[in-house]
Scaffold this motif. Structure first.
Motif, PDB file in Angstrom:
ATOM      1  N   GLU A  23       0.835  -1.202   0.000  1.00 37.59           N
ATOM      2  CA  GLU A  23       0.000   0.000   0.000  1.00 37.59           C
ATOM      3  C   GLU A  23       0.875   1.260   0.000  1.00 37.59           C
ATOM      4  O   GLU A  23       0.627   2.202  -0.749  1.00 37.59           O
ATOM      5  N   MET A  24       1.915   1.265   0.826  1.00 39.37           N
ATOM      6  CA  MET A  24       2.812   2.423   0.907  1.00 39.37           C
ATOM      7  C   MET A  24       3.560   2.637  -0.411  1.00 39.37           C
ATOM      8  O   MET A  24       3.801   3.784  -0.810  1.00 39.37           O
ATOM      9  N   LEU A  25       3.924   1.566  -1.085  1.00 38.26           N
ATOM     10  CA  LEU A  25       4.684   1.673  -2.326  1.00 38.26           C
ATOM     11  C   LEU A  25       3.863   2.219  -3.490  1.00 38.26           C
ATOM     12  O   LEU A  25       4.416   2.538  -4.536  1.00 38.26           O
ATOM     13  N   LYS A  26       2.568   2.375  -3.292  1.00 36.91           N
ATOM     14  CA  LYS A  26       1.732   2.994  -4.315  1.00 36.91           C
ATOM     15  C   LYS A  26       2.004   4.496  -4.410  1.00 36.91           C
ATOM     16  O   LYS A  26       1.754   5.108  -5.441  1.00 36.91           O
ATOM     17  N   ALA A  68       6.473   8.938  -4.205  1.00 37.86           N
ATOM     18  CA  ALA A  68       7.607   9.431  -3.412  1.00 37.86           C
ATOM     19  C   ALA A  68       8.177   8.304  -2.540  1.00 37.86           C
ATOM     20  O   ALA A  68       9.397   8.161  -2.422  1.00 37.86           O
ATOM     21  N   VAL A  69       7.299   7.524  -1.951  1.00 34.62           N
ATOM     22  CA  VAL A  69       7.741   6.403  -1.112  1.00 34.62           C
ATOM     23  C   VAL A  69       8.450   5.364  -1.983  1.00 34.62           C
ATOM     24  O   VAL A  69       9.522   4.867  -1.629  1.00 34.62           O
ATOM     25  N   ARG A  70       7.876   5.060  -3.133  1.00 37.88           N
ATOM     26  CA  ARG A  70       8.486   4.082  -4.036  1.00 37.88           C
ATOM     27  C   ARG A  70       9.868   4.546  -4.496  1.00 37.88           C
ATOM     28  O   ARG A  70      10.811   3.776  -4.516  1.00 37.88           O
ATOM     29  N   ALA A  71      10.002   5.826  -4.834  1.00 39.83           N
ATOM     30  CA  ALA A  71      11.288   6.354  -5.296  1.00 39.83           C
ATOM     31  C   ALA A  71      12.349   6.221  -4.206  1.00 39.83           C
ATOM     32  O   ALA A  71      13.486   5.816  -4.479  1.00 39.83           O
ATOM     33  N   GLU A  72      12.000   6.549  -2.965  1.00 43.48           N
ATOM     34  CA  GLU A  72      12.960   6.441  -1.865  1.00 43.48           C
ATOM     35  C   GLU A  72      13.299   4.979  -1.593  1.00 43.48           C
ATOM     36  O   GLU A  72      14.458   4.630  -1.365  1.00 43.48           O
ATOM     37  N   TYR A  73      12.316   4.118  -1.630  1.00 41.22           N
ATOM     38  CA  TYR A  73      12.535   2.676  -1.438  1.00 41.22           C
ATOM     39  C   TYR A  73      13.501   2.144  -2.498  1.00 41.22           C
ATOM     40  O   TYR A  73      14.446   1.422  -2.179  1.00 41.22           O
ATOM     41  N   GLU A  74      13.286   2.513  -3.734  1.00 37.48           N
ATOM     42  CA  GLU A  74      14.150   2.047  -4.817  1.00 37.48           C
ATOM     43  C   GLU A  74      15.556   2.625  -4.706  1.00 37.48           C
ATOM     44  O   GLU A  74      16.534   1.951  -4.987  1.00 37.48           O
TER      45      GLU A  74
END
Length: 95
Positions: free
Chosen positions: A10-13, A16-22
């Motif tokens: 859900e957070m990775l949707k 901004a969160v996805r970019a930081e995770y990657e």
């Protein structure tokens, strides 16, 4: 109630969160893996590394954790001490 995996998905949707995770996965996790693998190869605990560095175990835990959280970037001097405590030397490369 959500599972941990469902929460992450859900957070990775959020872009901004996805970019930081990657970014963390691409840039910081390999460094953490290298540090943890070197410590495992040396057969040392965080406390043993800390003793060899002349510091306390929580400082070593913070150093290792810093590479995951991005809250603090360890200095080159600290990384060199860590490497020396493992009987290794630090090498930084641009690839």
């Amino acid at each position: 109630m959500q599972t941990h995996e469902q929460f992450i998905q859900e957070m990775l949707k959020d872009p901004a969160v996805r970019a930081e995770y990657e970014r963390i996965e691409r840039e910081e996790m390999p460094m953490l893996d290298a540090i943890l693998n070197a410590r495992a190869e040396a057969g040392l605990t965080q406390a043993q590394v800390a003793e060899r560095m002349g510091t306390q175990a929580p400082a070593v835990a913070r150093l290792e954790n810093a590479l995951v959280t991005g809250k603090h970037s360890p200095s080159m001097a600290t990384l060199q001490k860590y490497a020396a405590a493992l009987g290794k030397r630090l090498e930084v490369r641009f690839i």
